[in-house]
Design an enzyme around this catalytic site. Structure first.
Site, PDB file in Angstrom:
ATOM      1  N   CYS A  74       0.865  -1.180   0.000  1.00 29.22           N
ATOM      2  CA  CYS A  74       0.000   0.000   0.000  1.00 29.22           C
ATOM      3  C   CYS A  74       0.898   1.225   0.000  1.00 29.22           C
ATOM      4  CB  CYS A  74      -0.912  -0.009   1.228  1.00 29.22           C
ATOM      5  SG  CYS A  74      -1.939   1.466   1.388  1.00 29.22           S
ATOM      6  N   HIS A 149      -2.199  -3.909 -11.090  1.00 31.72           N
ATOM      7  CA  HIS A 149      -2.883  -2.691 -11.513  1.00 31.72           C
ATOM      8  C   HIS A 149      -3.252  -2.780 -12.990  1.00 31.72           C
ATOM      9  CE1 HIS A 149      -1.917  -0.481  -7.809  1.00 31.72           C
ATOM     10  NE2 HIS A 149      -0.804  -1.187  -7.835  1.00 31.72           N
ATOM     11  N   GLU A 197     -10.019   0.659  -5.975  1.00 36.21           N
ATOM     12  CA  GLU A 197      -9.069  -0.228  -5.307  1.00 36.21           C
ATOM     13  C   GLU A 197      -9.672  -1.603  -5.051  1.00 36.21           C
ATOM     14  OE1 GLU A 197      -6.127   0.913  -2.446  1.00 36.21           O
ATOM     15  OE2 GLU A 197      -6.970   2.932  -2.339  1.00 36.21           O
ATOM     16  N   CYS A 206      -4.309   6.294  -4.164  1.00 40.87           N
ATOM     17  CA  CYS A 206      -3.662   4.976  -4.115  1.00 40.87           C
ATOM     18  C   CYS A 206      -2.213   5.169  -4.522  1.00 40.87           C
ATOM     19  CB  CYS A 206      -4.364   3.991  -5.056  1.00 40.87           C
ATOM     20  SG  CYS A 206      -3.569   2.358  -5.154  1.00 40.87           S
ATOM     21  N   GLY A 209      -0.957   2.600  -7.039  1.00 39.43           N
ATOM     22  CA  GLY A 209      -1.638   2.893  -8.292  1.00 39.43           C
ATOM     23  C   GLY A 209      -1.038   4.086  -9.003  1.00 39.43           C
TER      24      GLY A 209
END
Length: 271
Positions: A74, A149, A197, A206, A209
């Site tokens: 994360c 992703h 997400e 994110c 991301g």
């Protein structure tokens, strides 16, 4: 009955998490317990739990999504954990923190944290692939930052993130589901991004991301690194090296600290 488990609430660009140390829990965090804590009506309310483990030589971050699943990494969370560890004298001198996607290195400067996120990978090759969804066909680039992703170019990311995002997340080509980022090029080193997400839905930011989107933009759309990524909660700066090594820089801030009540702790213990 166990009670009084300490926690802190943190946010990074509006992505908000419960930060808590595993050693403070009298029982293990599980999927059901994570869902209960993240519930905004009966729990603390959160985009997830960042479980900090400090029993080894290198501290570790475990990421629990609000649906009870676990994420490999994360990007916003690692900045929060970095500041949490630094503030409590627990950050190693070399800045290493373990994640489910491997070790990262962090540098804390006030409220801003720079994170060496490792090397990005294009699992299906450097290009876009077609995907059919109930909302129509899309072209996406698959990028891994240790977690998956799907990057989709769109002129109006806000218009599609909540409708197309969940369809792509669970597409058959992603057996473990995927995070979905919709990006719009705003300049030679600038994009706007909105994110769906995996396990959380629409969030304000994110970090991994943003890293994946910047990598796709540099390699597939000619963006010049470092790339400023405009998210709903604010901006991240992503440096993409020629070898796809990625460094993310952005803020993380505490909101409040507290303890889980005896009633909630008792409910968690019974799960």
């Amino acid at each position: 009955m166990a009670s009084g488990i300490p926690f802190e609430k943190w946010q990074g660009l509006g992505n908000h998490y419960v930060v808590t140390e595993a050693s403070q829990w009298p029982f293990a965090i599980t999927a059901a317990r994570a869902r209960a804590v993240c519930d905004p009506n009966f729990g603390v309310g959160s985009d997830g739990i960042l479980e900090v483990v400090t029993s080894g030589e290198v501290p570790e971050m475990r990421v629990w999504n609000p649906d009870g699943s676990m994420a490999e990494n994360c990007g916003n969370g690692i900045r929060m954990v970095a500041r949490y560890l630094a503030g409590n004298g627990l950050l190693p001198p070399d800045g290493r923190i373990l994640t489910g996607a491997g070790p990262v290195r962090v540098a804390v400067d006030g409220s801003v944290v720079a994170v060496e996120m490792g090397r990005a990978v294009f699992p299906s090759g450097e290009g876009e692939q077609a995907l059919s969804t109930a909302a129509g066909d899309v072209a996406l680039a698959e990028v891994s930052m240790g977690n998956p992703h799907a990057i989709i170019r769109h002129d109006d990311p806000d218009a599609v993130v909540a409708t197309v995002g969940p369809l792509v997340e669970v597409a058959a080509r992603f057996p473990h589901r995927t995070n979905v980022e919709f990006i719009r090029r705003d300049g030679p080193s600038e994009i706007t991004m909105r994110v769906w997400e995996r396990g959380a839905g629409v969030t304000m930011a994110c970090g991994t991301g943003a890293c994946a989107a910047a990598v796709a933009g540099v390699r597939l759309d000619g963006l010049v690194s470092p790339v400023t990524v405009h998210l709903a909660g604010g901006d991240l700066v992503i440096d993409v090296g020629d070898d796809l090594a990625v460094t993310m820089t952005g803020p993380a801030d505490p909101i409040y600290s507290g303890r889980l009540s005896a009633q909630l702790t008792s409910r968690l213990e019974a799960m």
